[in-house]
Design a protein around this motif. Sequence first.
Motif, PDB file in Angstrom:
ATOM      1  N   UNK A   1       0.841  -1.195   0.000  1.00  0.00           N
ATOM      2  CA  UNK A   1       0.000   0.000   0.000  1.00  0.00           C
ATOM      3  C   UNK A   1       0.876   1.245   0.000  1.00  0.00           C
ATOM      4  N   UNK A   2       0.563   2.176  -0.877  1.00  0.00           N
ATOM      5  CA  UNK A   2       1.269   3.463  -0.951  1.00  0.00           C
ATOM      6  C   UNK A   2       2.781   3.298  -1.076  1.00  0.00           C
ATOM      7  N   UNK A   3       3.195   2.289  -1.850  1.00  0.00           N
ATOM      8  CA  UNK A   3       4.616   2.124  -2.141  1.00  0.00           C
ATOM      9  C   UNK A   3       5.420   1.395  -1.096  1.00  0.00           C
TER      10      UNK A   3
ATOM     11  N   UNK B   1       7.878  -1.309   5.255  1.00  0.00           N
ATOM     12  CA  UNK B   1       9.238  -1.421   4.734  1.00  0.00           C
ATOM     13  C   UNK B   1       9.245  -1.457   3.214  1.00  0.00           C
ATOM     14  N   UNK B   2      10.415  -1.122   2.674  1.00  0.00           N
ATOM     15  CA  UNK B   2      10.689  -1.205   1.239  1.00  0.00           C
ATOM     16  C   UNK B   2      11.704  -2.310   1.040  1.00  0.00           C
ATOM     17  N   UNK B   3      11.532  -3.114  -0.010  1.00  0.00           N
ATOM     18  CA  UNK B   3      12.488  -4.168  -0.337  1.00  0.00           C
ATOM     19  C   UNK B   3      13.515  -3.606  -1.307  1.00  0.00           C
ATOM     20  N   UNK B   4      14.785  -3.726  -0.952  1.00  0.00           N
ATOM     21  CA  UNK B   4      15.834  -3.191  -1.810  1.00  0.00           C
ATOM     22  C   UNK B   4      17.067  -4.069  -1.762  1.00  0.00           C
ATOM     23  N   UNK B   5      17.330  -4.788  -2.847  1.00  0.00           N
ATOM     24  CA  UNK B   5      18.461  -5.694  -2.987  1.00  0.00           C
ATOM     25  C   UNK B   5      18.823  -6.375  -1.681  1.00  0.00           C
ATOM     26  N   UNK B   6      19.877  -6.273  -1.052  1.00  0.00           N
ATOM     27  CA  UNK B   6      20.206  -7.123   0.084  1.00  0.00           C
ATOM     28  C   UNK B   6      19.785  -6.544   1.436  1.00  0.00           C
ATOM     29  N   UNK B   7      18.792  -5.657   1.447  1.00  0.00           N
ATOM     30  CA  UNK B   7      18.405  -5.093   2.735  1.00  0.00           C
ATOM     31  C   UNK B   7      16.948  -4.629   2.701  1.00  0.00           C
ATOM     32  N   UNK B   8      16.415  -4.361   3.896  1.00  0.00           N
ATOM     33  CA  UNK B   8      15.107  -3.754   4.042  1.00  0.00           C
ATOM     34  C   UNK B   8      15.292  -2.301   4.468  1.00  0.00           C
TER      35      UNK B   8
ATOM     36  N   UNK C   1      13.198   0.367   6.561  1.00  0.00           N
ATOM     37  CA  UNK C   1      12.013   0.571   7.382  1.00  0.00           C
ATOM     38  C   UNK C   1      11.559   2.021   7.262  1.00  0.00           C
ATOM     39  N   UNK C   2      10.244   2.206   7.242  1.00  0.00           N
ATOM     40  CA  UNK C   2       9.666   3.533   7.097  1.00  0.00           C
ATOM     41  C   UNK C   2       9.000   3.962   8.385  1.00  0.00           C
ATOM     42  N   UNK C   3       9.201   5.203   8.772  1.00  0.00           N
ATOM     43  CA  UNK C   3       8.492   5.778   9.912  1.00  0.00           C
ATOM     44  C   UNK C   3       7.155   6.303   9.450  1.00  0.00           C
ATOM     45  N   UNK C   4       6.186   6.295  10.381  1.00  0.00           N
ATOM     46  CA  UNK C   4       4.870   6.842  10.043  1.00  0.00           C
ATOM     47  C   UNK C   4       4.976   8.337   9.750  1.00  0.00           C
TER      48      UNK C   4
END
Length: 247
Positions: A108-110, A235-242, A244-247
């Motif tokens: 949701x929302x990227x 979270x966003x998936x990006x190659x070898x790591x995650x 995390x996004x803050x609200x």
Amino acid sequence: MNKNINNKNDCIVLLKFCKEKQYAKDIFDGRLYGNTIEFYKKLEDNYNNDIQGDSDEVTYKEKTENLHLLNEKTALKTKITKEYRYTDDDKIPVVCFMGFKIEELKYEDGHYSFPFNDNEINLFKKEFGEYCVMCYKEDIDVLLKEYCTNRFETKYDYNFKKITYMDMSSQEYKEIFESGTSERFFYKNTKYSYQHEYRIVIGMDILNSESRYIEIGNIKSALRFNADKLKELKFILKELKFILLDD
């Protein structure tokens, strides 16, 4: 990992709940504790815990239509179930995770999040533990291959894949069980499907090894957090790591 993180067949996100903070740190550091099938069977048989435990683990139970036990006092008949197991299976280590393909995560929302509701999170915290580790399955695949094929004089067979949930007394499982391959370790009763389990099985005798830990080394993508954070974790998936996004 495949640079195209959107290749859904290649990306699986793992999640591990732990009872103690140190256990989560062990997973983070690549020290995987090898429990045995017997451990999970006893959880249900001895402690009436059928959330973590499963008395049918790696067992084929044959339902019999014509065989009964007769209670002479009550004249009641009880059907007999035949149970088949491989005795050496109780020595083989298994390590369990939850696992999700990209399409099984919420999007949701990227950003992504785990597909749990509040009741499920509370159940997992209570039964599995309040400390969590998440990582990419492929990270562990690479480390497991190194551990099992290059670190010892004896090469160990291993497998790491998704559990299939089905009727464990079915003809289909009987054929899998009788084949004698490690495939029998990757099936559980349908009622456990909420666990989304992925399982590591290594063909070694963990009971007679120097340590119960399978030390595969640092898991680069691993993150640790408290299970309460799952309610708002994005979270966003990006190659070898995650990321995390803050609200």
